[in-house]
Design a protein around this motif. Structure first.
Motif, PDB file in Angstrom:
ATOM      1  N   CYS A  40      15.654  29.428  42.753  1.00 23.41           N
ATOM      2  CA  CYS A  40      15.744  28.376  43.913  1.00 23.41           C
ATOM      3  C   CYS A  40      17.418  28.125  43.898  1.00 23.41           C
ATOM      4  N   VAL A  41      18.028  28.146  42.790  1.00 21.35           N
ATOM      5  CA  VAL A  41      19.316  27.568  42.934  1.00 21.35           C
ATOM      6  C   VAL A  41      20.388  28.699  43.426  1.00 21.35           C
ATOM      7  N   PHE A  42      19.928  29.899  43.062  1.00 20.06           N
ATOM      8  CA  PHE A  42      20.619  31.143  43.658  1.00 20.06           C
ATOM      9  C   PHE A  42      20.505  31.154  45.095  1.00 20.06           C
ATOM     10  N   GLU A  43      19.290  30.968  45.652  1.00 23.62           N
ATOM     11  CA  GLU A  43      18.738  30.974  47.231  1.00 23.62           C
ATOM     12  C   GLU A  43      19.465  29.858  47.804  1.00 23.62           C
ATOM     13  N   GLU A  44      19.470  28.759  47.297  1.00 21.44           N
ATOM     14  CA  GLU A  44      20.199  27.395  48.042  1.00 21.44           C
ATOM     15  C   GLU A  44      21.506  27.508  47.798  1.00 21.44           C
ATOM     16  N   SER A  45      22.091  28.524  47.162  1.00 17.90           N
ATOM     17  CA  SER A  45      23.571  28.408  47.046  1.00 17.90           C
ATOM     18  C   SER A  45      24.138  29.748  47.699  1.00 17.90           C
ATOM     19  N   GLY A  46      23.146  30.504  48.332  1.00 14.37           N
ATOM     20  CA  GLY A  46      23.797  31.897  49.008  1.00 14.37           C
ATOM     21  C   GLY A  46      24.035  32.879  48.263  1.00 14.37           C
ATOM     22  N   PHE A  47      23.717  32.848  46.966  1.00 18.36           N
ATOM     23  CA  PHE A  47      24.013  34.066  46.091  1.00 18.36           C
ATOM     24  C   PHE A  47      22.830  35.263  46.138  1.00 18.36           C
ATOM     25  N   LEU A  48      21.845  35.206  47.129  1.00 19.48           N
ATOM     26  CA  LEU A  48      20.972  36.243  47.090  1.00 19.48           C
ATOM     27  C   LEU A  48      20.788  36.447  48.579  1.00 19.48           C
ATOM     28  N   THR A  49      20.804  37.780  49.138  1.00 24.33           N
ATOM     29  CA  THR A  49      20.520  38.138  50.623  1.00 24.33           C
ATOM     30  C   THR A  49      18.976  38.135  50.655  1.00 24.33           C
ATOM     31  N   ASP A  50      18.434  38.663  49.567  1.00 18.01           N
ATOM     32  CA  ASP A  50      16.730  38.599  49.788  1.00 18.01           C
ATOM     33  C   ASP A  50      16.327  38.164  48.317  1.00 18.01           C
ATOM     34  N   ARG A  51      15.299  38.075  48.174  1.00 21.68           N
ATOM     35  CA  ARG A  51      14.738  37.720  46.535  1.00 21.68           C
ATOM     36  C   ARG A  51      15.581  38.506  45.462  1.00 21.68           C
ATOM     37  N   ASN A  52      15.540  40.106  45.907  1.00 22.62           N
ATOM     38  CA  ASN A  52      16.170  41.046  44.792  1.00 22.62           C
ATOM     39  C   ASN A  52      17.547  41.522  44.893  1.00 22.62           C
ATOM     40  N   THR A  53      18.263  40.820  46.063  1.00 23.56           N
ATOM     41  CA  THR A  53      19.504  41.430  46.222  1.00 23.56           C
ATOM     42  C   THR A  53      20.647  40.308  46.107  1.00 23.56           C
TER      43      THR A  53
END
Length: 146
Positions: A65-78
């Protein structure tokens, strides 16, 4: 994973208090090395709070969640490598003395494909854990508490 994070914060807090009481006597210890390096918070408090309330179930979901909210992931596994590098460089500017540790984290955890072997595949956990290990390996002397 959030339980693990809270557990680590508790352990670090407890050990930090214990270490403060032992300042005069720096005897041998078998504490995990992670308690010896005072790494400043890596996450944005806004995203940490958002992903903590309510606590997300599972071993990976809070870090994810933190990585997604921070924009650190382009999709769940990238991993969004440029966004994560930029975050680490900004963090480095705000936390003087950590350049070597940030360089190691980028080399080991962004430029490579780390795998931390959690039972559940989780790119965010892999990168986050790798980053913590890299920071610990290159912990500045000023942050070393053991």
């Amino acid at each position: 994973m959030f339980k693990y994070f809270i557990y680590c914060v508790f352990i670090v807090s407890t050990c930090h208090a214990d270490l403060l009481s032992q300042k005069e006597n720096k005897g041998a210890t078998l504490k995990p090395l992670s308690v010896c390096c005072d790494i400043p918070e890596l996450g944005d408090p806004k995203f940490l709070a958002k992903c903590s309330n309510p606590k997300l179930p599972g071993p990976c979901n809070d870090v994810q969640c933190v990585f997604e909210e921070s924009g650190f992931l382009t999709d769940r596994n990238t991993l969004n490598k440029e966004a994560y590098k930029a975050h680490l460089r900004k963090w480095e500017e705000d936390n003087k003395g950590w350049t070597v540790a940030v360089d190691k984290a980028i080399a080991d955890c962004v430029d490579n494909e780390p795998r931390q072997h959690l039972d559940v595949p989780c790119k965010a956990y892999d990168v986050f854990t790798c980053t913590g290990i890299a920071m610990l390996k290159k912990c500045p002397e000023a942050a070393w508490k053991c």
